[in-house]
Structures are given as structure tokens and as C-alpha cells.
Design a protein around this motif. Structure first.
Motif, mmCIF file in Angstrom:
data_model
loop_
_atom_site.group_PDB
_atom_site.id
_atom_site.type_symbol
_atom_site.label_atom_id
_atom_site.label_comp_id
_atom_site.label_asym_id
_atom_site.label_seq_id
_atom_site.Cartn_x
_atom_site.Cartn_y
_atom_site.Cartn_z
ATOM 1 N N PRO A 113 0.820 -1.227 0.000
ATOM 2 C CA PRO A 113 0.000 0.000 0.000
ATOM 3 C C PRO A 113 0.854 1.277 0.000
ATOM 4 N N PHE A 114 1.998 1.246 0.676
ATOM 5 C CA PHE A 114 2.889 2.412 0.678
ATOM 6 C C PHE A 114 3.522 2.613 -0.697
ATOM 7 N N ARG A 116 2.149 1.837 -3.505
ATOM 8 C CA ARG A 116 1.090 2.338 -4.392
ATOM 9 C C ARG A 116 0.913 3.847 -4.272
ATOM 10 N N THR A 117 1.244 4.407 -3.102
ATOM 11 C CA THR A 117 1.120 5.864 -2.963
ATOM 12 C C THR A 117 2.096 6.597 -3.870
ATOM 13 N N ARG A 118 3.112 5.896 -4.357
ATOM 14 C CA ARG A 118 4.101 6.491 -5.269
ATOM 15 C C ARG A 118 3.961 5.949 -6.688
ATOM 16 N N LEU A 186 9.782 6.685 -0.587
ATOM 17 C CA LEU A 186 8.788 7.539 0.066
ATOM 18 C C LEU A 186 9.364 8.918 0.395
ATOM 19 N N PRO A 191 3.802 11.794 -3.595
ATOM 20 C CA PRO A 191 2.688 10.849 -3.806
ATOM 21 C C PRO A 191 2.007 11.114 -5.135
ATOM 22 N N ARG A 193 -1.287 11.368 -7.437
ATOM 23 C CA ARG A 193 -2.686 11.752 -7.175
ATOM 24 C C ARG A 193 -3.602 10.708 -7.771
ATOM 25 N N SER A 194 -4.570 10.323 -6.965
ATOM 26 C CA SER A 194 -5.552 9.355 -7.484
ATOM 27 C C SER A 194 -6.559 10.100 -8.346
#
Length: 195
Positions: A113-114, A116-118, A186, A191, A193-194
Motif C-alpha cells: 500500500p505504501f 502504491r502511494t508512489r 517515500l 505521492p 494523485r488518485s
């Protein structure tokens, strides 16, 4: 320079990886059911050979693919899990060993999940991770062979445990390095943006 990737699903390397995955239940049945250890060893040898060949063929024929990049490590993890379960249930390896190997993969999965933020779904495999997997894939057949009696079994047991100790150490060391790679990612990448 990154290797060119094909979007084709039906490639020789992908088929080899699928064959490896399909042989996992057969290996478990051979080890736990009729305890046909020689046949189970043959399945592990076939798995090792196809593991080597799928990567070699993918690079030499330009058949690297996104699917292949997923299938190959999945097949490796399934074999490691199947072998530690099989050898654990047969009391060939202690249960603490059967637990700490999959625990490393659970740890790495918790980092996804971390990633995926990148904008990533996985970190690139590095040499240490490949060396750890190779060590474990040598260790397990030797430990299975070492479950017998005689000089060959005694030698297989000694070498099997040597590969196991190194393999487990490298496996966890590689996991820690992946975590440090993620930490660096990280800290240095914003990050995504979704949408």
C-alpha cells in the motif's frame, strides 16, 4: 537501460512459469500423500530448471512481459511456501523455520500500500533477493533427500542445512533492503494523485 517488454500473454517464459505453478500441488501431494520423495525431488528439479529457463528465454528472445514479471516471483514464493509446509508437516524442518520464511513475504506484502502511494506495485528484484531464493531452492531438495539414511542422506542433510541457514539469512536481509528501498522512495518521490 530497461529491457523491452512484450504485452503478449502467451510467451514461452510465461508458459514455463505457469507450468511451475501448476506443479506446486503435485509436489505437495507427493511429499504429504504417498511420500514419494524421489518424485517430489524431480518436481523440484523441473521447477528449478524452468525457473532458470524462463528468465533466460525471456531476455534472449525479448519476451519479458508484465505478466512474466508477476508470474516468476509468484511461482518462487509458492514453491517456498509449499516446501516449508510439506517439510514442516513431515517434521523435516522445525516449525519456527516454516513460519519465518512466509513471515518475510507477509512483511513485504504489508509494504505494497505504501508503494502504491508512489505509483508502484512492486520494487524491482535485486540480486540479493535472487541469491536468497536460489539458496533456498537448493536447500529444500537437499533437506528432503537428507530425510533418508546412509552417506548420501547425511551429506545432503549437512549441505541442505548450510544452504538453509544462508538462504534464510539472505532472504530476510533482502526483505530489509526492500524496506529501505521503500523508505528512500517515500522520502524522495511525491505521492501520486488518485484520479
Amino acid at each position: 537501460m530497461p529491457e523491452p517488454r512484450t504485452e503478449r500473454l502467451l510467451t514461452v517464459p510465461n508458459i514455463l512459469s505457469l507450468v511451475r505453478i501448476a506443479l506446486v500441488p503435485l509436489f505437495l501431494w507427493l511429499v504429504l500423500g504417498p511420500q514419494l520423495d524421489v518424485a517430489a525431488l524431480a518436481v523440484l528439479v523441473v521447477s528449478g530448471v524452468t525457473d532458470y529457463l524462463d528468465g533466460k528465454i525471456a531476455r534472449s528472445l525479448g519476451q519479458t512481459s508484465k505478466l512474466g514479471a508477476i508470474l516468476d516471483p509468484v511461482a518462487d514464493r509458492l514453491y517456498i511456501l509449499a516446501v516449508v509446509i510439506g517439510l514442516g508437516l513431515r517434521d523435516i524442518i522445525p516449525w519456527w523455520l516454516a513460519i519465518i520464511l512466509p513471515l518475510r513475504d507477509v512483511f513485504l506484502f504489508s509494504l505494497v500500500p505504501f508503494l502504491r502511494t508512489r505509483g508502484f506495485s512492486a520494487l524491482p528484484v535485486h540480486f540479493l533477493g535472487k541469491a536468497a531464493t536460489a539458496g533456498l531452492l537448493y536447500a529444500f531438495p537437499l533437506l528432503l533427500l537428507g530425510d533418508g539414511t546412509g552417506v548420501v542422506a547425511d551429506l545432503a542433510n549437512v549441505f541442505g542445512w548450510a544452504f538453509t541457514i544462508w538462504g534464510v539469512g539472505l532472504y530476510w536481509w533482502a526483505g530489509v533492503l526492500y524496506a529501505f528501498q521503500l523508505r528512500h522512495l517515500l522520502a524522495t518521490m511525491p505521492p501520486v494523485r488518485s484520479t
